[in-house]
Design a protein around this motif. Sequence first.
Motif, PDB file in Angstrom:
ATOM      1  N   TYR A 243       0.865  -1.173   0.000  1.00  0.00           N
ATOM      2  CA  TYR A 243       0.000   0.000   0.000  1.00  0.00           C
ATOM      3  C   TYR A 243       0.910   1.234   0.000  1.00  0.00           C
ATOM      4  O   TYR A 243       1.919   1.271   0.696  1.00  0.00           O
ATOM      5  N   LEU A 324      -4.140   7.265  -1.890  1.00  0.00           N
ATOM      6  CA  LEU A 324      -3.780   5.953  -1.355  1.00  0.00           C
ATOM      7  C   LEU A 324      -3.911   4.912  -2.467  1.00  0.00           C
ATOM      8  O   LEU A 324      -4.980   4.790  -3.081  1.00  0.00           O
ATOM      9  N   ILE A 332      -7.212   3.600  -4.251  1.00  0.00           N
ATOM     10  CA  ILE A 332      -8.204   3.297  -3.212  1.00  0.00           C
ATOM     11  C   ILE A 332      -8.938   4.555  -2.774  1.00  0.00           C
ATOM     12  O   ILE A 332     -10.150   4.543  -2.561  1.00  0.00           O
ATOM     13  N   ALA A 333      -8.205   5.658  -2.634  1.00  0.00           N
ATOM     14  CA  ALA A 333      -8.820   6.907  -2.171  1.00  0.00           C
ATOM     15  C   ALA A 333      -8.015   8.092  -2.686  1.00  0.00           C
ATOM     16  O   ALA A 333      -6.803   7.993  -2.881  1.00  0.00           O
ATOM     17  N   LEU A 336      -7.422  12.643   0.531  1.00  0.00           N
ATOM     18  CA  LEU A 336      -7.438  12.398   1.971  1.00  0.00           C
ATOM     19  C   LEU A 336      -6.791  13.568   2.701  1.00  0.00           C
ATOM     20  O   LEU A 336      -5.774  14.100   2.264  1.00  0.00           O
ATOM     21  N   ASP A 340      -9.091  11.786   8.172  1.00  0.00           N
ATOM     22  CA  ASP A 340      -9.526  10.829   7.147  1.00  0.00           C
ATOM     23  C   ASP A 340      -8.384   9.898   6.738  1.00  0.00           C
ATOM     24  O   ASP A 340      -8.632   8.761   6.311  1.00  0.00           O
ATOM     25  N   LYS A 343      -8.376   7.178   9.399  1.00  0.00           N
ATOM     26  CA  LYS A 343      -9.580   6.344   9.289  1.00  0.00           C
ATOM     27  C   LYS A 343      -9.450   5.345   8.145  1.00  0.00           C
ATOM     28  O   LYS A 343      -9.815   4.168   8.272  1.00  0.00           O
ATOM     29  N   LYS A 344      -8.957   5.807   7.019  1.00  0.00           N
ATOM     30  CA  LYS A 344      -8.813   4.921   5.864  1.00  0.00           C
ATOM     31  C   LYS A 344      -7.764   3.845   6.125  1.00  0.00           C
ATOM     32  O   LYS A 344      -7.953   2.668   5.770  1.00  0.00           O
ATOM     33  N   GLU A 347      -8.992   1.042   8.296  1.00  0.00           N
ATOM     34  CA  GLU A 347      -9.792   0.057   7.558  1.00  0.00           C
ATOM     35  C   GLU A 347      -8.886  -1.000   6.921  1.00  0.00           C
ATOM     36  O   GLU A 347      -9.244  -2.176   6.845  1.00  0.00           O
TER      37      GLU A 347
END
Length: 353
Positions: A243, A324, A332-333, A336, A340, A343-344, A347
């Motif tokens: 990641y 991300l 993925i996102a 951010l 946040d 939070k991501k 997960e």
Amino acid sequence: MKQTIITILLALVAMAGQAQVHYRLEGTIGDSTLNAKMLLVNKYTVGWPDSVEIKGGKIVPKEGMIDKAEMFLLVKEPDNDSPLMNSQLFILGNGTTILDESIKQRKTRMKSGPLASEYHRVEFSAWTIYDKYDKHEITKTEYCHLVDSLIRCELLNHGNDVIGIWLLEFFLPGLDVQTSLSWIDLLGEQGKEWEIVKQWKESILNPEECKLSPSVGEPFVDFAVEYDGKTIRLSDYVGRGQYVLADFWASWCGPCREEIPNIIEAYNKYKDCGLQVIGIAASDKPEATLKAIKDLGIPYPQIINTQEIATNAYNIQDIPHIILFAPDGTIIARGLRGEDINKKLEEIFPDNK
């Protein structure tokens, strides 16, 4: 015939003279101990035509030429002795703009030309309406009526200049398409030619085309940058089984610097769980980037000197912008910020909360 030609030439010379404005900037910046160079940053292009020298908190008078009267601010890059510093917004146009800043009161005077005083008058009106609505002193219907009246009134006089552009920018976000387009149509012909206005109209008319791209669920877009005799690619980090949290930032960007402690915290918390963090320096001088990395104690690797290559690849208009990526490079996102980010990542790494 000869007289006609001379008349035409004189007219062309006059028009050429009107194509640019000659500004002079002087005054104080609010800190009598400040000795530094500050960037003269254009609010709507985020470019800087020049820098300004500050001695003992006073601006060394600066003169120059710009295409038209526009809005600027002074930005000082932080160093070991002082933090990032911005002036308030001000307008440079034909004539002398005098900044007069102190801790208790910040104001701008303009010796010649009415734009500065007009800007502060319009700014005061805009904030008065917004504050009344924010404090629930007026209903949404009353708010919309007051805003619409202000826009239509002020664009009669400022439909071609930076004050009209600023006013639209203040109220456009969140509006319905019909109202937004009707306000833009109130601009004069010159006002409609501003690049920022064209971008607003394009995003309103074609929201799908103007969405962030590549978007969530799509594969990453690679890019390559030359720096210090080496070629560095995003694919040196992304799509390699980890990641990746990528921070698009610049040393001169205040919000970027404010976000970095959150990113460092995420790096320290998840680096042993399979998270790679990288910084991507955009529209920045390499030496300024390196200094900021040292000053801020950034521990993760950086892709330096991307200028506009990286932000163009990801259709990024504002920084910081944090993306991300999944281990295979899928997004993925995007966008951010702050809490946040954590939070991501919680997960993705639930065992490391």
